[in-house]
Every structure is written in structure tokens, then in C-alpha cells.
Design an enzyme around this catalytic site. Structure first.
Site, mmCIF file in Angstrom:
data_model
loop_
_atom_site.group_PDB
_atom_site.id
_atom_site.type_symbol
_atom_site.label_atom_id
_atom_site.label_comp_id
_atom_site.label_asym_id
_atom_site.label_seq_id
_atom_site.Cartn_x
_atom_site.Cartn_y
_atom_site.Cartn_z
ATOM 1 C CG HIS A 63 -1.919 1.080 1.270
ATOM 2 N ND1 HIS A 63 -3.109 0.959 1.943
ATOM 3 C CD2 HIS A 63 -1.936 2.323 0.719
ATOM 4 C CE1 HIS A 63 -3.815 2.067 1.801
ATOM 5 N NE2 HIS A 63 -3.117 2.913 1.066
ATOM 6 N NE ARG A 67 0.410 11.471 -2.974
ATOM 7 C CZ ARG A 67 -0.623 11.113 -2.237
ATOM 8 N NH1 ARG A 67 -1.689 10.566 -2.801
ATOM 9 N NH2 ARG A 67 -0.625 11.301 -0.944
ATOM 10 C CG ASP A 155 -6.158 3.755 -0.278
ATOM 11 O OD1 ASP A 155 -6.704 3.408 0.771
ATOM 12 O OD2 ASP A 155 -5.156 4.488 -0.316
ATOM 13 C CG ASN A 281 -8.640 9.292 6.400
ATOM 14 O OD1 ASN A 281 -9.066 8.851 7.458
ATOM 15 N ND2 ASN A 281 -9.387 9.392 5.310
ATOM 16 C CG ASP A 308 -1.844 4.940 3.710
ATOM 17 O OD1 ASP A 308 -1.770 5.288 2.505
ATOM 18 O OD2 ASP A 308 -2.776 5.289 4.459
#
Lengths: 433, 311
Positions: A63, A67, A155, A281, A308
Site C-alpha cells: 500500500h 502520485r 483507496d 487518514n 500507506d
């Protein structure tokens, strides 16, 4: 090109190996694991002395956010994969919430081509569940799977409609892939900036209740159970989610969950002072959640460790807390943070932790790698578990400098990253090339 | 004793002696406001910028007059008419104001923590004039000043804060300040307007107004933002007024010499009955005067000289 990694403690959970051994690599493939006394040093053989170090399968991040395309100011495939290499990762799974969203064969092909041309480590594309990740219509999952998508996820956002999620699970299963769910009830989490609790009250920031995550975890479990499909829960952050996953696994639901370093290393108390590098988050939760995550990992309820990795520009983060984007740039500090929280506390064995960063994510998504099995691609990471380093932005590879760990002194750092037999990082420095 | 901090961002974390210093300094300041010639040279040559990102009449005017009564040069920046609308960041705006030689920046902002962000990036001292739902320290200080003036002390008093605690920076600053000064604090409002874990701030939380008012020395009624109803936080304004509005009948539960406060502006007939707002035991206009005095005290402590102030 041949490579000999000598004298390290080889930990290869998939093969039950934990011993002092040498690894011999030829043509990008692992040729032998054992005693290398038969191999004579020659000009062709590059020897890495790994005495006193940990030699493990290359880390796989299930994960992360690279970008590109669209968010090149935050990160590119070049900078993101270099950050991965510096963090000991030999492969990363890239989330599709780019601009445009990676929701078609074209997006998958773009990512693969860019990664092939510019990436320092392997990049596995994750395709979107719905077109534009807008939650309304299924994306072309069969097409994407055929050209290399390893999983599907919207996601960054939940799939709000239960009917769409149910269809998605069924369709993804048909094409042999897993849905990765970002669990967040959009109305409960609306306008939230941090975990809802004592600290949100003190700081006057809108809270995101634990229930916002847990409601969706429960929904995904029930949908997966009714469809008979697998589901993977991204960034599990609350005690309640751990319990839901525990119960579901006990009754045989094919649900897995991942944990991120920041949910173990930090709590919502870190938001005091309004440092936007703590805005992430799901949010940093309470101490009881952090303990429940550790317990879930220890019991094998949660089986995957992820990052993440969510890089942002300095100017985006240099804002009022409410207005800053969510995310922590996490690839370069994941291993030592996990070491601190899971090994130094006695929560996991080295073998267990390595499995959660290698073979477990590989098996869940059906990826190559994650083992040191003879004949498999030579993706290897070497860790100096005694090395102490204070986190600074010097030498930092990610464009995203949004890390809350600057100034933290951590022990146990990756000192070499080898991808397909090529050394891409050594002694904490990227190898140019 | 003098002010030991660079900024005033909130009352949480301040010590009793810090708060006492401000309240003690505000008393002589109030005398100046009562004079015919309301001007002392205390802050001559000092500059104060009021940087307001939210609409405000009362607080902004209060700070501005506080500065002017002490001869400071005061400038107001309203966010809507500034470079903010051109997209300038708070940090850049702050640095620009700083570069003009500003001594004190008073900031009001809708985002909690904005004053902290500003304070990290400017040399000027920063005073928080209200940030999001976080703190509004000068309002709490003027509330405490008013209570102390009427009651002689804060120690041991029971203060009930009534209304929308969830969104209220006034409530939070009052809680921290009053707790530090030794008062017992109760908060009361509909459960949907009480923030999570509020009891952990050292207060008692009530959803029944009669219980919350029982034996109270002071009732501080918060302004109800009427648009909260549209967000579904309570069913109707009518029901709110009937269930949580402060009226003469309910006040009988309090001590006989109860003091009623309201930070303004009031919704008469909603959170506070007309005849309560105008009663002798309410000090709502007095609070406004005291607000100027408290803000004079803060500006003085942060940069004034003692000339012209009686001790």
C-alpha cells in the site's frame, strides 16, 4: 553478474529458514542458499559481507502512493521507488488515486512502462474499483487484471454504495484479484481532521469516530462472506476493526488486514501542537487502539504490514491543520518503526515480522517474490539491526517530506536493497543508475 | 511579576499566577476606560495588527480600542479584503505583517490551531482572539474577571456553562481557566452538542438543565449558532429553547446571588430569556467593558511601559 551475500542471518519465513548462511545470486535469480565455501571469489562475483546482519526477502509494500501521473510535485515513480529502496523495499503496490485515476488498461500500462523505465524497485499497479473512483460504476477490472493490475481499490475514498461493493467483490473474484477496501463511512467522517476523542475535544478539531471505520469493516466482511470473495482491509486503525476481523476469520471469512507504522508508533496525543505531519487518514488513534493492533498482529488476526506512504508537498502541509491534506511519507522509516514497536517490545518474532512484510503480502495478492526460494527473482534486503540513526531529511529520497519522525533516534535500518540481483541501495545510499 | 510567555494562544497550560497577573493588571485598566480622557501613553510607538479571518465586531473593536486607549498604533485586516482572497498562505501573510515591524498580532481564525501556526513563523507576539472550536482565551479571561469582580474570588465557585459546548472555544477556555483558578465547572447542553470525553477535562457534564443549575454561583450561557439546527444537531430551535433555554423559573435552582454571563451576541428567547438577559444579576454589558480592560492588560503585559497606569 554474480552476487554473494556472505555470513548473514538469513530469515526466510516461507521456507522456514532462520540460520547463518550465504546467498548466491546469478543472473538476477537466487541460485543457492547455504554454505558458499564451494564458490571461489572471482572478478565476476561481487561479495557483500553480511556478517552480523539480517538477510531477508526484499520487503513488499502492499500500500503506497506514488502520485504519478498528476501529482508529480508530491512524488514521482522515480522519487517514490528510490524512497522505497532506501527503506528496504524491493517492490511496492501503487494505489490508483492518481490524476487521472488508474481505472483502465491505459493507466496500468502507463504505470508499468514508467516503472520499467524509471523505477528503482518493482512497481505493481493496483487498479480502481470504480470508474474515476467515483463509486458509481465498476471499472474495467478484467482488462486491467489481464495487463497487470494486482488488486483493486478506490483507496483514499470508500465505495459508499453497498450494492456497488458487492458487485465489485464478485467481479474481482472472477478475475482472480482481491478488493482492498479503504473503510470509512463518508458521513461519519465528514470534515474530520483527527481521531474523535479526548484530544479532538481539547484541540477543537473535528473528530473522525472509530465507528466510521468499523461500520465499513463490518460491511465489507458481511459482503465478502455473502459473496464468498476475498477482501483485504487497508490501514486497520481501531480496536473495534481488529475485533471484527478476528471474529470473521474465526468463522472462515477470507478477510485480511494490514497495519501502518504510524498507527503503532503514534497516538492522537501527537496532534497536540497542530503539526500537520501528524494528519493522516485513518487518523492516529487512541492508545487502546494501538495496543489492539499489536495484539491483532501477535495473534495473527492482522497479517500484513504496509506503509500507506502518502507524500505531499511542503506547501500543502504548511497550512492550518484543517486545510492540510492527509498523509505521512512513510517508506523510508517503516522498517525501524516496526522494529521499535514490534520487535523491541517483544510483540513479534523477527520471523513473524519479516513474513508480514514479504511473503504474506505477496501471497495475498499473488505476487512473485517474498521468499528466498532457489530459482526465484533475487530480491533481497539486508538489515543492520544494531545500526542507530536519527531521522533527518538529509539523504531523504521521497519528495514528500511530511514525516513526523524527524529527530527520532531509531535502531535497525536497511543497509542494502537488491532488486533482481542488482544492488539499488547500499550503506543507506542509493546506487546511481 | 511580568508575563513569562511570548504569546497568548490559550489558557490550557497557563498557571494560576499567569492568569492572576492578567486579572490583577486588568483592574487599573478598567479605571482608564472610565476616565474622561481615555488615553495613556503606555504603548506609544508599539504597533498592533488585528488579523481577522472571521467576521467579528465585538472582539475586534475591543482589541482595537484597547490598543488605542494605550496609544498603540492599531491596524485591522479583515481576511475578505486582504491578500488571503488572492490565495496567500497564513504563514506568508504573517511574515509580511512581521516584516512591517509589528509588535503584536491579534488573530481570529476559523481553523483550530491557526494561531499556533502563525506564532511559529513570526517574531511578533501572537494573541489568540478565537480559533475554531479550540480556544478564545481573552473571552474566558474577561468572564473570569467579571466573576471575580462580582464574587471576590473564583476559588470554590460552581460555574455552569450552558449551551453548545461541542463547537465552543469560549467553553474550552473557560474550562481550563476556571479549573486552574479553583472553580468547579459544569457543562450542560443536548448530548449532541457535548464533545466526546468532555469529563476528562475535569468538568461534570449534564444533559438536564435543572441538575446542572442546582446550587450554581455562575451561569455562563453560550450563543447558539442557529445554523447548527440545519445540520441536524438538534430537532428545532423551539425545542432547544424549551429544553435548554435559561429563564427565570430555572434560575431558581441556582444560588440566590447567581451571576449570569453571556459572551454575546445573544439570541434572546432562544438560549436566554429576555428578562434574564436584562436582569441585575446578569452582567452582559459589564462583560463588554471588562473585555476592553482585560485586552488592555494583555497588550500592556506583552509590550507596554508602565507610564500612565495607576498601581
Amino acid at each position: 553478474m554474480e552476487l554473494l551475500i556472505k555470513g548473514g542471518r538469513v530469515v526466510d519465513p516461507a521456507n522456514g529458514v532462520d540460520q547463518i548462511a550465504d546467498i548466491y545470486i546469478e543472473n538476477g535469480v537466487i541460485k543457492a542458499v547455504g554454505n558458499s565455501s564451494g564458490v571461489s571469489a572471482s572478478e565476476q562475483v561481487q561479495v557483500i559481507d553480511a556478517t552480523g546482519k539480517l538477510v531477508i526477502p526484499g520487503l513488499i509494500d502492499i500500500h503506497c502512493h506514488l502520485r504519478e501521473p498528476g501529482g508529480e510535485a508530491k512524488e514521482t515513480i522515480v522519487s517514490g521507488t528510490r524512497a522505497a529502496a532506501r527503506g528496504g523495499f524491493t517492490a511496492v503496490c501503487a494505489m490508483p488515486n492518481t490524476s487521472p485515476v488508474c481505472d483502465s488498461q491505459t493507466g496500468i500500462e502507463f504505470l508499468k512502462a514508467r516503472a520499467q523505465a524509471t523505477g528503482a524497485v518493482r512497481v505493481y499497479p493496483i487498479g480502481a474499483i470504480t470508474k474515476g473512483s467515483s463509486g458509481q460504476e465498476l471499472a474495467e477490472m478484467a482488462d486491467m487484471a489481464a495487463c497487470g493490475a494486482v488488486a483493486f481499490s478506490d483507496d483514499g475514498k470508500p465505495v459508499p454504495r453497498s450494492d456497488i461493493m458487492r458487485l465489485a467483490m464478485s467481479y474481482a473474484q472472477m478475475v482472480g484479484k482481491v478488493i482492498i477496501s479503504h473503510c470509512e463511512d463518508p458521513e461519519l467522517a465528514k470534515d474530520g481532521a483527527m481521531h474523535e476523542g479526548y484530544w479532538s475535544t481539547v484541540l477543537g478539531l473535528r473528530g473522525i469516530p472509530s465507528a466510521a471505520e468499523e461500520i465499513m469493516v463490518a460491511r465489507e466482511i458481511l459482503l465478502a462472506e455473502s459473496v464468498g470473495a476475498p477482501v483485504h482491509i487497508a490501514h486497520v486503525s481501531t480496536a473495534g476493526s481488529v475485533e471484527l476481523i478476528r471474529q470473521a476469520r474465526q468463522r472462515g471469512v477470507d478477510v485480511t488486514g494490514e497495519v501502518c507504522p504510524h498507527h503503532l508508533a503514534l497516538t492522537d496525543a501527537a496532534v497536540e501542537g497542530y503539526d500537520t505531519s501528524t494528519k493522516v487518514n485513518p487518523p492516529l488513534r487512541a492508545d487502546k487502539d494501538r495496543e489492539a493492533l499489536k495484539q491483532g498482529l501477535k495473534e495473527g488476526v492482522l497479517t500484513i504490514l504496509a506503509t500507506d506512504h502518502a507524500p505531499h508537498t511542503a506547501e500543502e502541509k504548511a497550512r492550518e491543520y484543517n486545510y492540510a491534506p492527509f498523509g505521512i511519507s512513510g517508506l523510508e522509516t517503516a522498517w525501524p518503526l516496526y522494529w521499535k514497536e514490534l520487535i523491541e517490545t517483544g510483540c513479534l518474532t523477527v520471523n513473524e515480522m519479516v513474513a508480514m512484510l514479504t511473503v504474506n503480502p505477496a501471497r495475498r495478492l499473488g505476487l512473485d517474490g517474498g521468499t528466498l526460494t532457489v530459482g526465484s527473482p533475487a530480491d533481497v534486503t539486508i538489515i543492520d539491526t544494531e545500526r542507530e540513526e536519527t531521522v533527518t531529511l538529509e539523504g531523504w529520497q521521497s519528495k514528500g517530506r511530511n514525516t513526523p519522525y524527524v529527530g527520532w533516534t531509531l535502531r535497525s535500518w536497511p543497509v542494502a536493497t537488491i532488486v533482481g540481483g542488482q544492488v539499488v541501495m547500499t550503506n543507506r545510499q542509493l546506487v546511481q543508475g | 511579576m511580568s508575563w513569562r510567555h511570548k504569546d497568548l494562544l490559550g489558557l490550557r497550560g497557563l498557571e494560576k499566577k499567569d492568569i492572576e497577573l492578567i486579572l490583577d493588571t486588568a483592574a487599573p485598566m478598567k479605571d482608564i476606560i472610565g476616565r474622561d480622557i481615555k488615553k495613556v501613553p503606555t504603548m506609544r510607538g508599539k504597533s498592533v495588527v488585528c488579523l481577522f479571518y472571521e467576521a467579528s465586531t465585538r472582539t475586534r473593536t475591543s482589541f482595537e480600542l484597547a490598543g488605542k486607549y494605550m496609544s498603540a498604533d492599531t491596524v485591522n485586516i479583515a481576511a475578505s479584503s486582504s491578500s488571503v482572497v488572492k490565495g496567500e498562505s497564513l504563514i506568508d501573510t504573517g511574515k509580511t505583517i512581521d516584516a512591517m515591524g509589528t509588535d503584536i498580532i491579534i488573530i481570529r481564525h476559523g481553523a483550530s490551531g491557526a494561531p499556533h501556526l502563525l506564532a511559529k513563523h513570526v517574531k511578533a507576539r501572537v494573541v489568540n482572539a478565537g480559533d475554531g472550536a479550540h480556544e478564545h482565551p481573552t473571552q474566558a479571561l474577561l468572564d473570569m474577571f467579571t466573576i471575580r469582580e462580582r464574587k471576590g474570588t473564583l476559588q470554590g465557585l460552581t460555574v455552569t456553562i450552558l449551551g453548545d459546548i461541542f463547537h465552543s472555544r469560549v467553553a474550552r477556555s473557560n474550562i481550563w481557566g476556571l479549573r486552574t483558578m479553583g472553580a468547579d465547572v459544569r457543562v450542560c447542553g443536548p448530548s449532541t452538542l457535548l464533545p466526546p470525553d468532555i469529563a476528562e477535562l475535569g468538568v461534570k457534564a449534564y444533559t438536564r438543565i435543572d441538575e446542572a443549575l442546582e446550587g450554581a454561583d455562575v451561569v455562563n450561557v453560550l450563543r447558539l449558532q442557529l445554523e447548527r439546527q440545519q445540520k441536524g444537531l438538534f430537532p428545532t430551535i423551539r425545542e432547544y429553547a424549551r429544553t435548554f433555554g435559561l429563564n427565570q423559573e430555572r434560575l431558581k435552582r441556582c444560588k440566590e446571588d447567581v451571576l449570569v454571563l453571556h459572551p454575546g451576541p445573544m439570541n434572546r428567547g432562544v438560549e436566554i430569556a429576555d428578562d434574564v438577559a436584562d436582569a441585575d444579576f446578569a452582567a452582559i454589558e459589564e462583560q463588554v467593558t471588562n473585555g476592553v480592560a482585560v485586552r488592555m492588560a494583555i497588550l500592556y503585559l506583552m509590550g507596554g511601559t508602565s507610564s500612565g497606569i495607576a498601581h
